[in-house]
Design a protein around this motif. Structure first.
Motif, PDB file in Angstrom:
ATOM      1  N   GLN A 144      -4.161   2.567 -10.439  1.00  0.00           N
ATOM      2  CA  GLN A 144      -3.906   1.717  -9.220  1.00  0.00           C
ATOM      3  C   GLN A 144      -3.514   0.244 -10.037  1.00  0.00           C
ATOM      4  O   GLN A 144      -2.585  -0.303  -9.658  1.00  0.00           O
ATOM      5  N   GLN A 188       2.312   1.616  -3.543  1.00  0.00           N
ATOM      6  CA  GLN A 188       1.545   2.275  -4.476  1.00  0.00           C
ATOM      7  C   GLN A 188       1.048   3.589  -4.054  1.00  0.00           C
ATOM      8  O   GLN A 188       1.141   4.452  -4.937  1.00  0.00           O
ATOM      9  N   ARG A 189       1.345   3.986  -2.961  1.00  0.00           N
ATOM     10  CA  ARG A 189       1.057   5.756  -2.749  1.00  0.00           C
ATOM     11  C   ARG A 189       2.241   6.241  -3.094  1.00  0.00           C
ATOM     12  O   ARG A 189       1.918   7.435  -3.669  1.00  0.00           O
ATOM     13  N   LEU A 190       3.483   5.856  -2.853  1.00  0.00           N
ATOM     14  CA  LEU A 190       4.544   6.502  -3.401  1.00  0.00           C
ATOM     15  C   LEU A 190       4.451   6.484  -4.894  1.00  0.00           C
ATOM     16  O   LEU A 190       4.769   7.697  -5.382  1.00  0.00           O
ATOM     17  N   THR A 195       0.186   0.748 -10.977  1.00  0.00           N
ATOM     18  CA  THR A 195       1.184   0.521  -9.744  1.00  0.00           C
ATOM     19  C   THR A 195       1.101  -1.009  -9.484  1.00  0.00           C
ATOM     20  O   THR A 195       2.537  -1.391  -9.290  1.00  0.00           O
ATOM     21  N   GLU A 196       0.055  -1.568  -9.341  1.00  0.00           N
ATOM     22  CA  GLU A 196       0.368  -2.886  -8.958  1.00  0.00           C
ATOM     23  C   GLU A 196       1.062  -3.621 -10.075  1.00  0.00           C
ATOM     24  O   GLU A 196       1.839  -4.539  -9.662  1.00  0.00           O
ATOM     25  N   GLU A 237       0.725  -1.248   0.014  1.00  0.00           N
ATOM     26  CA  GLU A 237      -0.019   0.149   0.056  1.00  0.00           C
ATOM     27  C   GLU A 237       0.912   1.291  -0.136  1.00  0.00           C
ATOM     28  O   GLU A 237       0.492   2.119  -0.717  1.00  0.00           O
ATOM     29  N   GLU A 238       1.870   1.206   0.688  1.00  0.00           N
ATOM     30  CA  GLU A 238       2.774   2.330   0.990  1.00  0.00           C
ATOM     31  C   GLU A 238       3.355   2.517  -0.594  1.00  0.00           C
ATOM     32  O   GLU A 238       3.628   3.567  -1.184  1.00  0.00           O
ATOM     33  N   ALA A 241      -0.960   7.094 -12.534  1.00  0.00           N
ATOM     34  CA  ALA A 241      -1.803   7.224 -11.381  1.00  0.00           C
ATOM     35  C   ALA A 241      -2.640   6.219 -11.249  1.00  0.00           C
ATOM     36  O   ALA A 241      -3.281   5.878  -9.956  1.00  0.00           O
ATOM     37  N   ARG A 245       1.884   6.572  -6.924  1.00  0.00           N
ATOM     38  CA  ARG A 245       0.651   7.776  -7.372  1.00  0.00           C
ATOM     39  C   ARG A 245       1.079   8.909  -6.885  1.00  0.00           C
ATOM     40  O   ARG A 245       0.562   9.862  -7.630  1.00  0.00           O
ATOM     41  N   ALA A 246       1.762   9.070  -5.890  1.00  0.00           N
ATOM     42  CA  ALA A 246       2.219  10.730  -5.867  1.00  0.00           C
ATOM     43  C   ALA A 246       3.108  11.388  -6.638  1.00  0.00           C
ATOM     44  O   ALA A 246       3.230  12.336  -6.763  1.00  0.00           O
TER      45      ALA A 246
END
Length: 80
Positions: free
Chosen positions: A50, A37-39, A53-54, A34-35, A48, A41-42
């Motif tokens: 999901q 993916q957050r990094l 990122t996955e 989760e972290e 962006a 997407r930031a």
């Protein structure tokens, strides 16, 4: 196994590696998916979505650029 040869990975996935590498204090420090993916997407220049990122995380895992220990992602240390 870590390799300097990134020819098989698209540039945007290697960009994901660089983002994750700079987002961790050291290769021994892990982050959750989760972290990670957050990094990703930031980052403005990173897709962006999901699913992107996955996919990037999975490709980095499958190709040895990341590894997972007890649910945390870790950067493969190129010095080993």
């Amino acid at each position: 196994m870590w390799s300097n040869d990134s020819r098989s990975l698209p540039d945007w996935i290697m960009e994901a590696y660089e983002i994750l590498e700079s987002g961790t204090e050291s290769p021994q420090n892990g982050i959750s998916r989760e972290e990670a993916q957050r990094l990703l997407r930031a980052e403005e220049e990173f897709p962006a979505d999901q699913a992107d990122t996955e996919y990037a995380i999975e490709q980095l895992l499958d190709n040895g650029w990341l590894y997972e220990v007890e649910g945390e992602l870790r950067i493969t240390d190129p010095e080993l």
